[in-house]
Design a protein around this motif. Sequence first.
Motif, PDB file in Angstrom:
ATOM      1  N   THR A   1      -5.414  -1.370  -4.326  1.00  0.00           N
ATOM      2  CA  THR A   1      -4.768  -1.095  -5.611  1.00  0.00           C
ATOM      3  C   THR A   1      -3.890  -2.256  -6.099  1.00  0.00           C
ATOM      4  O   THR A   1      -3.284  -2.162  -7.161  1.00  0.00           O
TER       5      THR A   1
ATOM      6  N   PRO B   1      -3.976  -4.039   0.128  1.00  0.00           N
ATOM      7  CA  PRO B   1      -4.409  -2.733  -0.410  1.00  0.00           C
ATOM      8  C   PRO B   1      -5.298  -2.920  -1.636  1.00  0.00           C
ATOM      9  O   PRO B   1      -5.111  -3.848  -2.432  1.00  0.00           O
TER      10      PRO B   1
ATOM     11  N   ASP C   1      -8.616   0.363   1.966  1.00  0.00           N
ATOM     12  CA  ASP C   1      -8.230   1.520   1.152  1.00  0.00           C
ATOM     13  C   ASP C   1      -6.986   2.173   1.748  1.00  0.00           C
ATOM     14  O   ASP C   1      -6.371   1.651   2.687  1.00  0.00           O
ATOM     15  N   GLU C   2      -6.640   3.339   1.232  1.00  0.00           N
ATOM     16  CA  GLU C   2      -5.421   4.016   1.675  1.00  0.00           C
ATOM     17  C   GLU C   2      -5.484   4.482   3.122  1.00  0.00           C
ATOM     18  O   GLU C   2      -4.454   4.779   3.730  1.00  0.00           O
TER      19      GLU C   2
END
Length: 428
Positions: free
Chosen positions: A286, A284, A308-309
């Motif tokens: 993040t 991910p 990404d998400e």
Amino acid sequence: MDDIPLIALFLTLIILIILSALFSSSETSMMALNRYRLKHQANNGHKSAIRVEKLLSQPDRLLGVILLGNNFVNIFASSIATIIALRLMGEPGIAIAAGLLTLVILIFAEVAPKTVAALYPEKIAYPASFILTPLLKVLWPIVWFVNLVANGFLKLFKVEVRKTKQDHSLSQEELQTLIDEATGQLPQHYREMLSSILRLESVTVEDVMIPKQEIYGVDVEQPFEDFLQDLQKSSYTRIPLYRGSLDDDLVGILNLRRALPTLIRNDISLKDIVKLARPAYFVPETTSLNTQLGNFNKNKRRMALIVDEYGELQGLLTVEDLLEEIVGKLSTDARAKDVENIAIHADGSMTVNATEFIRDLNKTYFLNLPTNGPKTLNGLIQEQLETLPNSGTCIRFDNYCLEVLDVSQNTIEQIKLSIIDPLKEKVE
């Protein structure tokens, strides 16, 4: 007392003032010690450090014996000074003696010794521990009684002395200050590496990844000869293989070094090469660099694809990219370009490729452009204007002026970055 010679009284007074200075300096030195240096020395078997650390483990007892001794000698000195004053000047001399003694104790038994102790705490505290340790044992009953009363008084204000443990842990900002202030003997690049390690927790893989449009991948659906040529042209050890596009069908990651014995065979086929491709490792966007460094080691991987998400591919990260955040740019970086993306002009301005990462610019050229939003200059300008600007558009961020020089159909290509001098601007 009338039978005691004045010279003996003066000598006693001087000795008491010296003792007062010793107690005062030992108190300040004990409190001014660097606890991390002390712990390090104690762990290495330094006997004085071990003794001091034991004294500091119970600060109420340590302060009790120091203040008990200090107050005793000060009061005793006051009594001796009063006797001397009475014998020399009578009753009027008591007030004079009180004033003079206050000044002498303040200078020679408080300010001067405490200043020296604050400047050289180890030189005072370590020898003082030889005296304070046995003194604490001798005066233990009195110290125990004093602490019992003092701690009982503190309990009225909800202060639990025995249960309160000093917290010497440091925040990231405090550790950064410690690196800046306490590592003066280290070379500059070592201090920069330590600072970079601290920042790993606050930097995500998205901040340092190779953007999707810059990923070098090879399409397995093209003619086999072209496929082999693309493999040969690669300057990377690991290459993503895909069908059609990276977003459509990612076959896997091919390690050219491990595949070399197969690639030099005459009867090689596309199927043989695809079998060697390892499934891609997704991360991910993040994820912090600190976490990802551990994940690389745990999963025995050196490359990760960033999503990404929504699961959309955003970029690629290698162990080398992550290590560059600690040690700086590696000289063997295969992504180094023949033509520089940045041109610095005589007036201090610079022409920059709009795809440059803001963090890299800040780090390399000591800028302070905002990094809490878009990662590139192109994204920073478009987010601010909420549209694709025309050439010649200027936008200001604090003391920086960004002028759009070149725009393609869907992105900004080049930017001129100038630093605005606030003082010069004010005069104008």
